[in-house]
Design a protein around this motif. Structure first.
Motif, PDB file in Angstrom:
ATOM      1  N   THR A  20      11.114  15.241   4.732  1.00  0.00           N
ATOM      2  CA  THR A  20       9.816  14.943   5.311  1.00  0.00           C
ATOM      3  C   THR A  20       9.947  14.892   6.812  1.00  0.00           C
ATOM      4  O   THR A  20      11.012  15.072   7.382  1.00  0.00           O
ATOM      5  CB  THR A  20       9.275  13.597   4.802  1.00  0.00           C
ATOM      6  N   GLN A  56       2.506  23.004   1.217  1.00  0.00           N
ATOM      7  CA  GLN A  56       3.532  23.772   0.509  1.00  0.00           C
ATOM      8  C   GLN A  56       3.598  25.148   1.123  1.00  0.00           C
ATOM      9  O   GLN A  56       2.564  25.777   1.374  1.00  0.00           O
ATOM     10  CB  GLN A  56       3.210  23.897  -0.973  1.00  0.00           C
ATOM     11  N   THR A  99       6.684  20.844   1.376  1.00  0.00           N
ATOM     12  CA  THR A  99       7.281  21.072   0.072  1.00  0.00           C
ATOM     13  C   THR A  99       7.457  22.564  -0.197  1.00  0.00           C
ATOM     14  O   THR A  99       6.872  23.421   0.462  1.00  0.00           O
ATOM     15  CB  THR A  99       6.402  20.481  -1.057  1.00  0.00           C
ATOM     16  N   LEU A 158      10.814  19.507   0.682  1.00  0.00           N
ATOM     17  CA  LEU A 158      10.966  18.689  -0.510  1.00  0.00           C
ATOM     18  C   LEU A 158      10.720  19.546  -1.745  1.00  0.00           C
ATOM     19  O   LEU A 158       9.625  20.108  -1.902  1.00  0.00           O
ATOM     20  CB  LEU A 158       9.948  17.535  -0.465  1.00  0.00           C
ATOM     21  N   VAL A 175       9.569  20.494  -5.366  1.00  0.00           N
ATOM     22  CA  VAL A 175       8.611  19.932  -6.316  1.00  0.00           C
ATOM     23  C   VAL A 175       8.714  20.717  -7.620  1.00  0.00           C
ATOM     24  O   VAL A 175       9.064  21.895  -7.621  1.00  0.00           O
ATOM     25  CB  VAL A 175       7.182  19.960  -5.744  1.00  0.00           C
TER      26      VAL A 175
END
Length: 790
Positions: free
Chosen positions: A3, A168, A198, A212, A214
């Motif tokens: 993040t 994303q 993400t 990140l 997902v």
């Protein structure tokens, strides 16, 4: 960290609550944060329906929405960007913020989403330009797209106090981590400064440390072949540490899976859990259909899978889809995935209903209610749950063994139990269930007395849940729904009984032995605690009075119609037989699905009034639900009407129809293109269709292969028959249909074609059978509540 708290992108310090990750869960304004996100595609919905869909999403317990920015919708020609109509990303984000929802923007540039060329405009996909890699010419195109998106979102990001908290980049890109990292850099250079970045991590994807990962989980997949239940699905109904699913998107990996245009090697086994929070973005909220394979994912499948992921350690629930939509029509025709554009699958040309909790045309389905129960719980105790790691039961070679897991921080937690799997491979009931969970304060044995757990049950039972400063719910065979503060400052904690399991509640108080109780309950002492047994059935009147707090134990039927909504300046509990939501202005909106609907509210408002219209609101006589104030909503427009249907043409003899064709890289069955031999029906509206209703749907109950609905010769809806009704939204076409009617073209079912449908509906005769054609009128009733004492 992945993040913006990482050294590569420091988080902005603003008046907004800071969002970051500690590697195990997300943190917002210094507290653990458990988001709930649903996928809603603004560009696949009529713009005038955005407020309703977002209202239902918020009432369903979502805290955020995710949306693809389909490149093909916004730059249909090079350099010619469109942000008008239902392409207006900025307006959609602003409206989501007004409904109290955060937004996660899925930037692409490649999206998939069953879109033509994965969302690439045709001029990109057919140019020969290398894509999905760090090619300078491609990056120039992406930079231009991202700059346009950033301009649309200017002032709406979290750092500016806006609703956009994350983005994303790309989707299902397995082997280009450098490219994924570059996409984040390009987006930030364009002006998008966000706390959460993400990338999809399933399929063994190589995700750089700046993003990140997902994850996803589906109960079935239209992309599978002809097996009755794909092997990948069973794992998602058990508790496990593995987050990855190697099969999602695998059918397009060979075509679109890498930046090099060659097949991406699939890992042999899923990777071990990563040192990042367990975040999901694609828990199957339903399932789409393809021509060759048409799954029937049920509401119970969706809810059980979602709860299994919470039991497995998820700290962010994300659903795909949460609201269905309609495929766009662009410069080259309909913009759906198809074998003609290199995909393995043909999907409907218009419908993208996905059997989502909110349907393509606003239908509110059972899983909207089942999931809302979980989301009410997460809104109540998700911050604590996020800090609790999951410990699944040890693996067993017995497929019929009890499945369980514990999430606990040592002080308290939840026991997860499941006997649920889809009907094609059900799990057995579990007799005499009793488990002992070791907590820091000593073991907790639950239930106090062993119970038989029926088949088809999926639960999370609280362990040592704090009811007040000193009163503790040691354990219960009932799930936590929500808690609300009533008049006088007294809290009401709401539980839901487990179907088929006697309600056992054990409470502890250090200064009370036994704990004093009141209400329909029998109290006895057990192992230093007070065991509460309901004297009657669970329901709205089953309220147990305890020191400083009350406990309401609902039955499942009432739990499925319970909402927690802001009314007259404070939160209320609403029991409603009609789907409801609240507007940003504080009005209660109901969409009755039957002529009479009951509505009960707690704390009781001083008054509830319906705005002028056809609906009538009458206060109901007081019942055993004495704490609730109830009304009956009567709206005659909610009654369905039969449509007028006449046959224009019977379908051709089956032997004269074109043989089933195959195509695409996987050589799968192809959607028929020739409708000349279809059954053709003329549908006319009855004269009594109300002009006051919000929406008019044509509901067709039928069997066949493929259906199309045409208005003035234009296909406005299509349907691959799979066992469920087909809904066509007539609202945008009412005048044309009133004048000229609507034509249905229905191709016959041919078992020998090899189309896969669910075994529960497979045994149907060849040909076309239409059982009913009805008009479903959907009223919109606006209610205003007045707070007590005003």
């Amino acid at each position: 960290m992945p993040t913006s708290s990482s050294p590569s992108a420091p988080a902005a310090t603003t008046s907004s609550a800071r969002i970051e990750s500690n590697g195990r869960w997300l943190v917002r304004d210094g507290s653990p944060w458990f988001p709930v996100t649903g996928e809603i595609h603004y560009a696949r919905l009529p713009r005038d329906r955005w407020p309703e869909v977002l209202g239902h999403a918020r009432a369903g317990g979502l805290t955020s929405v995710a949306c693809y920015v389909f490149w093909q919708a916004h730059e249909p020609q090079p350099g010619q960007f469109r942000w008008d109509g239902n392409r207006d990303l900025r307006a959609f984000v602003e409206l989501a913020g007004q409904h109290g929802l955060d937004v996660i923007v899925r930037l692409g540039p490649w999206a998939h989403g069953e879109a033509r060329y994965g969302g690439f405009p045709d001029w990109v996909a057919t140019s020969g330009q290398p894509t999905r890699r760090n090619d300078p010419a491609y990056l120039d195109l992406v930079r231009r797209l991202y700059e346009q998106i950033a301009a649309q979102l200017a002032g709406l990001t979290h750092a500016d106090g806006g609703p956009v908290v994350g983005a994303q980049v790309e989707n299902e890109l397995y082997d280009q981590p450098e490219h994924l990292a570059t996409l984040r850099t390009l987006a930030e250079q364009a002006g998008l400064q966000l706390p959460i970045w993400t990338a999809t991590g399933w399929g063994g994807a190589q995700v750089p440390a700046t993003l990140l990962p997902v994850y996803s989980a589906y109960a079935d997949g239209f992309w599978a072949d002809d097996e009755d239940w794909p092997d990948f699905a069973a794992a998602h109904f058990d508790y496990q540490e593995v987050r990855d699913d190697l099969t999602v998107g695998a059918d397009v990996r060979e075509v679109f899976g890498t930046g090099q245009g060659t097949a991406a090697p699939a890992p042999a086994t899923p990777a071990a859990p990563q040192p990042t929070p367990f975040v999901t973005c694609e828990l199957g909220g339903g399932m789409h259909v393809a021509y060759h394979r048409r799954p029937l994912v049920t509401a119970q499948d969706v809810a059980a899978l979602a709860l299994a992921k919470i039991g497995s350690g998820s700290v962010w629930q994300g659903y795909y889809m949460y609201a269905g939509g309609t495929q766009r029509v662009g410069p080259h025709g309909t913009e759906q995935e198809s074998q003609a554009t290199g995909y393995p699958n043909d999907v409907p040309t218009r419908s993208y209903d996905f059997h989502a909790p909110l349907g393509e045309h606003g239908q509110v389905r059972e899983h909207h209610h089942l999931l809302r129960r979980q989301h009410l719980w997460l809104a109540t105790d998700g911050a604590a749950l996020a800090t609790m790691p999951s410990r699944p039961a040890p693996p067993s070679d017995d497929p019929g063994a009890l499945r369980w897991a514990v999430r606990s921080d040592g002080q308290r937690g939840y026991l997860f139990l499941t006997t649920y799997q889809p009907a094609r491979r059900p799990l057995p009931a579990q007799p005499q269930v009793q488990l002992t969970v070791e907590l820091d304060g000593g073991p907790v044995t639950v239930p106090h007395t062993p119970v038989d757990v029926p088949a088809g049950v999926s639960v999370a039972w609280p362990l040592r849940y704090p009811l007040s400063d000193q009163l503790v719910l040691r354990h219960a065979t009932a799930g936590l729904l929500t808690r609300v503060t009533l008049d006088g400052g007294r809290d009401l904690v709401v539980l839901v009984a487990t179907p088929g399991v006697p309600v056992q509640i054990v409470v502890e108080h250090p200064d009370s032995d036994p704990v004093p109780v009141s209400g329909p309950v029998v109290a006895t002492m057990v192992d230093g605690g007070t065991h509460l047994a309901l004297a009657g059935a669970p329901g709205p009147a089953a309220v147990v009075g305890l020191p400083g707090v009350d406990v309401l134990v609902l039955d499942e039927e009432n739990a499925n119609r319970l909402y927690r909504l802001p009314l007259a300046g404070r939160d209320h509990l609403v029991l409603s037989e009609a789907p409801v939501y609240t507007t940003p202005e504080g009005h209660l909106v109901a969409h009755p699905v039957q002529e009479r609907s009951r509505l009960s509210i707690l704390p009781a408002p001083a008054a509830l009034a319906a705005r002028p219209g056809t609906a009538a609101l009458a206060e109901a006589e007081p019942t055993a639900e004495s704490r609730w104030r109830s009304w009956t909503l009567h709206d005659p427009d909610a009654a369905p009407l039969p449509a007028s249907v006449r046959t224009l043409q019977e379908h051709a003899p089956l032997a004269d129809l074109p043989a089933p064709a195959r195509g695409g890289p996987a050589d799968r069955l192809s959607m028929p293109q020739d409708f000349s031999g279809a059954t053709r029906l003329q549908v006319d509206l009855p004269g009594e269709v109300s002009a006051a209703v919000d929406r008019v749907l044509l509901r067709i109950t039928w069997t066949g292969d493929v259906g199309r609905a045409l208005v003035d010769g234009e296909v406005v809806s299509d349907h691959f028959w799979h066992g469920r009704d087909w809904d066509v939204d007539l609202t945008p076409h009412l005048e044309q249909v009133r004048s000229h009617g609507l034509v249905l073209e229905l191709l016959p079912w041919r078992p020998e074609a090899g189309v896969w449908v669910d075994p529960s509906v497979r045994d149907v005769p060849a040909g076309v059978q239409v059982d009913s054609v009805q008009l479903v009128q959907v009223p919109r009733v606006v209610l205003a509540a007045q707070a007590a004492g005003r």
